[in-house]
Write a protein that holds these residues in place. Structure first.
Motif, PDB file in Angstrom:
ATOM      1  N   LEU A 168       0.903  -1.318  -0.108  1.00 24.18           N
ATOM      2  CA  LEU A 168       0.072  -0.079  -0.097  1.00 24.18           C
ATOM      3  C   LEU A 168       0.866   1.399   0.116  1.00 24.18           C
ATOM      4  O   LEU A 168       0.504   2.096  -0.715  1.00 24.18           O
ATOM      5  CB  LEU A 168      -0.908  -0.179   0.994  1.00 24.18           C
ATOM      6  N   LYS A 169       2.140   1.287   0.738  1.00 26.64           N
ATOM      7  CA  LYS A 169       2.818   2.404   0.836  1.00 26.64           C
ATOM      8  C   LYS A 169       3.277   2.394  -0.809  1.00 26.64           C
ATOM      9  O   LYS A 169       3.610   3.672  -1.225  1.00 26.64           O
ATOM     10  CB  LYS A 169       3.852   2.060   1.714  1.00 26.64           C
ATOM     11  N   ALA A 170       3.817   1.448  -1.086  1.00 29.09           N
ATOM     12  CA  ALA A 170       4.503   1.522  -2.545  1.00 29.09           C
ATOM     13  C   ALA A 170       3.468   2.132  -3.822  1.00 29.09           C
ATOM     14  O   ALA A 170       3.702   2.764  -4.570  1.00 29.09           O
ATOM     15  CB  ALA A 170       5.078   0.124  -2.892  1.00 29.09           C
ATOM     16  N   GLY A 171       2.118   1.852  -3.439  1.00 30.95           N
ATOM     17  CA  GLY A 171       1.128   2.361  -4.050  1.00 30.95           C
ATOM     18  C   GLY A 171       0.683   3.777  -3.738  1.00 30.95           C
ATOM     19  O   GLY A 171      -0.255   4.144  -4.449  1.00 30.95           O
ATOM     20  N   GLY A 172       1.554   4.481  -3.012  1.00 24.83           N
ATOM     21  CA  GLY A 172       1.019   5.946  -3.026  1.00 24.83           C
ATOM     22  C   GLY A 172       0.285   6.145  -1.621  1.00 24.83           C
ATOM     23  O   GLY A 172      -0.258   7.280  -1.573  1.00 24.83           O
ATOM     24  N   TYR A 173       0.081   5.331  -0.724  1.00 22.88           N
ATOM     25  CA  TYR A 173      -0.426   5.632   0.621  1.00 22.88           C
ATOM     26  C   TYR A 173       0.217   5.744   1.816  1.00 22.88           C
ATOM     27  O   TYR A 173       1.141   5.320   1.921  1.00 22.88           O
ATOM     28  CB  TYR A 173      -1.373   4.279   0.778  1.00 22.88           C
ATOM     29  N   SER A 174      -0.235   6.626   2.720  1.00 22.66           N
ATOM     30  CA  SER A 174       0.422   6.622   3.900  1.00 22.66           C
ATOM     31  C   SER A 174      -0.396   5.940   4.993  1.00 22.66           C
ATOM     32  O   SER A 174      -1.724   5.418   4.707  1.00 22.66           O
ATOM     33  CB  SER A 174       0.406   7.944   4.338  1.00 22.66           C
ATOM     34  N   LEU A 175      -0.089   5.679   6.100  1.00 23.54           N
ATOM     35  CA  LEU A 175      -0.909   4.883   7.042  1.00 23.54           C
ATOM     36  C   LEU A 175      -0.770   5.668   8.389  1.00 23.54           C
ATOM     37  O   LEU A 175       0.182   6.075   8.706  1.00 23.54           O
ATOM     38  CB  LEU A 175      -0.557   3.546   7.509  1.00 23.54           C
ATOM     39  N   ALA A 176      -2.111   5.800   9.124  1.00 22.65           N
ATOM     40  CA  ALA A 176      -2.209   6.041  10.054  1.00 22.65           C
ATOM     41  C   ALA A 176      -3.007   5.272  11.140  1.00 22.65           C
ATOM     42  O   ALA A 176      -3.916   4.841  11.017  1.00 22.65           O
ATOM     43  CB  ALA A 176      -3.052   7.482  10.151  1.00 22.65           C
ATOM     44  N   SER A 177      -2.480   5.104  12.408  1.00 11.72           N
ATOM     45  CA  SER A 177      -2.712   4.070  13.624  1.00 11.72           C
ATOM     46  C   SER A 177      -3.624   4.760  14.660  1.00 11.72           C
ATOM     47  O   SER A 177      -3.397   5.832  14.911  1.00 11.72           O
ATOM     48  CB  SER A 177      -1.835   3.442  13.878  1.00 11.72           C
ATOM     49  N   GLN A 178      -4.495   3.883  15.024  1.00  9.44           N
ATOM     50  CA  GLN A 178      -5.349   4.435  15.912  1.00  9.44           C
ATOM     51  C   GLN A 178      -5.968   3.269  17.212  1.00  9.44           C
ATOM     52  O   GLN A 178      -6.247   2.461  16.595  1.00  9.44           O
ATOM     53  CB  GLN A 178      -6.700   5.119  15.467  1.00  9.44           C
ATOM     54  N   ALA A 179      -5.927   3.815  18.161  1.00  9.73           N
ATOM     55  CA  ALA A 179      -6.452   2.817  19.422  1.00  9.73           C
ATOM     56  C   ALA A 179      -7.893   3.598  19.551  1.00  9.73           C
ATOM     57  O   ALA A 179      -8.136   4.940  19.367  1.00  9.73           O
ATOM     58  CB  ALA A 179      -5.838   3.100  20.724  1.00  9.73           C
ATOM     59  N   VAL A 180      -9.052   2.723  20.077  1.00 14.84           N
ATOM     60  CA  VAL A 180     -10.164   3.271  19.786  1.00 14.84           C
ATOM     61  C   VAL A 180     -10.692   3.641  21.194  1.00 14.84           C
ATOM     62  O   VAL A 180     -10.558   3.144  22.377  1.00 14.84           O
ATOM     63  CB  VAL A 180     -11.221   2.011  19.459  1.00 14.84           C
ATOM     64  N   PRO A 181     -11.389   4.989  21.522  1.00 15.66           N
ATOM     65  CA  PRO A 181     -11.964   5.181  22.783  1.00 15.66           C
ATOM     66  C   PRO A 181     -13.302   4.534  23.004  1.00 15.66           C
ATOM     67  O   PRO A 181     -14.361   5.259  23.336  1.00 15.66           O
ATOM     68  CB  PRO A 181     -12.149   6.857  22.453  1.00 15.66           C
ATOM     69  N   GLY A 182     -13.480   3.301  23.083  1.00 14.99           N
ATOM     70  CA  GLY A 182     -14.487   2.417  23.526  1.00 14.99           C
ATOM     71  C   GLY A 182     -14.102   1.036  23.822  1.00 14.99           C
ATOM     72  O   GLY A 182     -12.957   0.833  23.935  1.00 14.99           O
TER      73      GLY A 182
END
Length: 614
Positions: A318-332
């Protein structure tokens, strides 16, 4: 007490750099390169963002006063960009109120926290009319007409707790409350449910009727509500009905299809501080997370989506395809809800020891490592460990009251009169209500056999519930799995609660929605109260009601909150399971998305923009 369900598999809390365990539960690790980088370059005005919806995440109702019989939480995703809440929760990547984005300029408490004065900002509706205190009383009058038939209604709370209202001028609202409230609770959990509605455009009883002040009488308010709710359920006219074109949010709805596809264009009259840079914002439905990932990998029209945690190995592609990634923990928190009043299995689920045994058999650490790659909240109780901050009690921090232990579960069941058959099905050998008996309403020879229904289309849910099925069998508790689309599942459970619960007509036994995000003050209000709108399983406890009340009305002390939290963790109104975090995937030239807002993830497109050059 808003309990939304967001577009992807979870909501957001932070954007951090992580090293995650590879799928399979152990061994090597893989740095997937998740970070908080922001797109660099000049802001481009224009362009379209197409975002992937999670399976089953299609909304079906547009009018903000949603009936209690419609518990599709994804309706909020459709509505909030059009009619934002009075209190905007989520400030950057922090779990906090954002005063800049909120519709109020000030909220003050007086008279021992029984008087709340709200001053509005000078916003306008898209038709040019000012947003005023009259729009607040219009909303309030419609809620009173709805009574308990409002999906966020909790008996005794908003609007029941409003003794009287004054509007001394067009920008000021004074609420006189029925009792003292913890200001943090009232702002975060009550006022964050308030949406100002355009009285000058909606206060009528038919499509061709004249605008009036009908809402100021009880009968008139009911007539207006009935009209708007009927219009709000007509999916074919969501994007064309003139009612829904009068908005005060950053967007206007431009298209809506019954399959879940919908799109927005900017509201050029938006008064808020952040005006949309994009020319269009599109939500595209998918039936499975595999189909969504394939679309991302194929380099199609998706600007953003999510990476299922069982597919972490695809991060590099996905990164090679031009995407960045953002990680998240859930407030629930995530949960399996037991139906304590199901005609067939309710008597089996009501004794606490049965739920304790079932919780003892959920291998939460294994689920976190094997299924979620080490990237999930451990699911130790009613407050998320990763995002709860100081409200997480020492008991939850140290694993909760029920660590994984098949031997404990087996001993517990045997001590209450069950013949335990590991890998088989347990049967009651000692019916009765004594301390060594199976429990009231459980007959001799009855089996510990349950059906667990869960949201379909998400591979991680398939794996998680298959794992739970396998570990429950170690003590002879038989789980039959059944998957359904989210809206189908939610409609069945919600309708049961609104119409029949806790009567025996409720056919479901155990249900796994996925997760329940909280507002910023996770008091359990509405979820575990005896009459809570979100109390789908019918849990009832005067002690629980009292402890929740103390978090709302008493002094704002961490110790009072911990007492509620630990009691809920031990009493198991829900079975606790890990809550998967999310990894958002977005075009590398899309700015303003990361760091991610904890509560607006995926729907605050007014902050996004494309960049060009450097």
């Amino acid at each position: 007490m808003r309990i939304p369900r967001y577009l992807a598999a979870g909501a957001a809390i932070a954007t951090v750099s992580l090293t995650l365990a590879a799928c399979g539960g152990g061994g090597s690790t893989a740095n997937i390169g998740v970070g908080s980088s922001t797109a660099i370059g000049h802001i481009v005005n224009g362009g379209t963002v197409t975002e992937a919806e999670a399976p089953g995440a299609s909304p079906n109702y547009i009018f903000p006063v949603v009936p209690a019989t419609n518990e599709d939480g994804y309706n909020e995703n459709l509505q909030e960009p059009l009619w934002p809440y009075l209190v905007y929760i989520g400030d950057g990547d922090k779990a906090a109120v954002d005063p800049q984005e909120s519709l109020y300029s000030s909220i003050t408490y007086a008279n021992n926290d029984t008087k709340v004065t709200i001053v509005l900002k000078p916003w306008k509706w898209s038709d040019g009319t000012p947003v005023t205190s009259r729009d607040f009383t219009f909303f309030l009058n419609l809620l009173k007409a709805a009574g308990s038939n409002w999906w966020l209604y909790v008996q005794g709370e908003f609007p029941d707790n409003i003794a009287s209202v004054q509007t001394p001028n067009a920008s000021t609202i004074v609420l006189n409350l029925t009792r003292s409230y913890n200001p943090e609770f009232f702002t975060d959990n009550q006022l964050s449910d308030v949406q100002l509605l355009p009285q000058q455009a909606w206060d009528k009883t038919s499509a061709t009727g004249k605008i009036g002040n009908y809402d100021e009488t009880s009968s008139g308010a009911k007539a207006v509500l009935a009209f708007l709710q009927k219009e709000g359920s007509d999916m074919a006219t969501f994007a064309t009905n003139p009612l829904w074109q009068v908005v005060n949010g950053p967007w206007k709805l431009s298209a809506f299809n019954s399959n879940g596809y919908y799109s927005y264009v900017p509201n050029t009259a938006y008064s808020g501080p952040v005006k949309p840079h994009l020319s269009k914002f599109v939500l595209e439905p998918f039936t499975t997370d595999t189909a969504e990932l394939n679309s991302l990998r194929a380099g199609g029209n998706l600007s953003m989506g999510y990476l299922p945690l069982n597919d972490l190995a695809q991060a590099g592609a996905l990164k090679a395809g031009g995407y960045s990634l953002a990680s998240q923990a859930v407030p629930g928190v995530a949960e399996i809800v037991p139906n304590l009043y199901n005609a067939q299995v309710g008597p089996l689920l009501r004794p606490l020891y049965v739920r304790q045994a079932m919780e003892d058999l959920i291998d939460r650490p294994l689920i976190v490592s094997k299924i979620y790659g080490g990237y999930a909240d451990p699911g130790n109780g009613p407050v998320p460990v990763l995002t709860g901050g100081p409200l997480v009690s020492p008991l939850e921090k140290t694993g909760g009251p029920y660590p994984y232990s098949p031997s404990t579960a087996i001993s517990l069941l045997k001590s209450h009169g069950w013949k335990v058959v590991p890998q088989g099905v347990d049967t009651c050998q000692s019916p009765g209500s004594g301390p060594a008996d199976c429990g009231a309403g459980i007959t001799k020879g009855e089996q510990l056999l349950f059906t667990l229904t869960y949201s379909s289309g998400i591979a991680a849910f398939d794996e998680q519930n298959a794992d739970i099925q396998a570990t429950e069998e170690l003590a002879g508790i038989k789980i039959v799995l059944k998957s359904e689309p989210f809206n189908t599942l939610d409609a069945a459970v919600g309708t049961c609660w609104a119409n029949d619960h806790p009567a025996a007509q409720c056919g479901w036994q155990l249900v796994d929605y996925g997760y329940n995000p909280y507002t910023m003050y996770p008091s359990g209000d509405g979820l575990f109260n005896t009459d809570g709108t979100g109390n789908d399983g019918g849990y009832q406890s005067p002690e629980m009601d009292y402890l929740i009340d103390q978090t709302e009305y008493g002094a704002n002390t961490t110790q009072a909150f911990w007492k509620y939290e630990d009691y809920a963790a031990e009493q198991l109104p829900w079975l606790w399971v890990p809550d998967e975090s999310d990894i958002w995937v977005y075009k590398s030239n899309l700015g303003g998305f990361a760091p991610v807002n904890p509560y607006q993830a995926g729907i605050n497109a007014e902050t996004w923009y494309y960049t060009s050059g450097s």
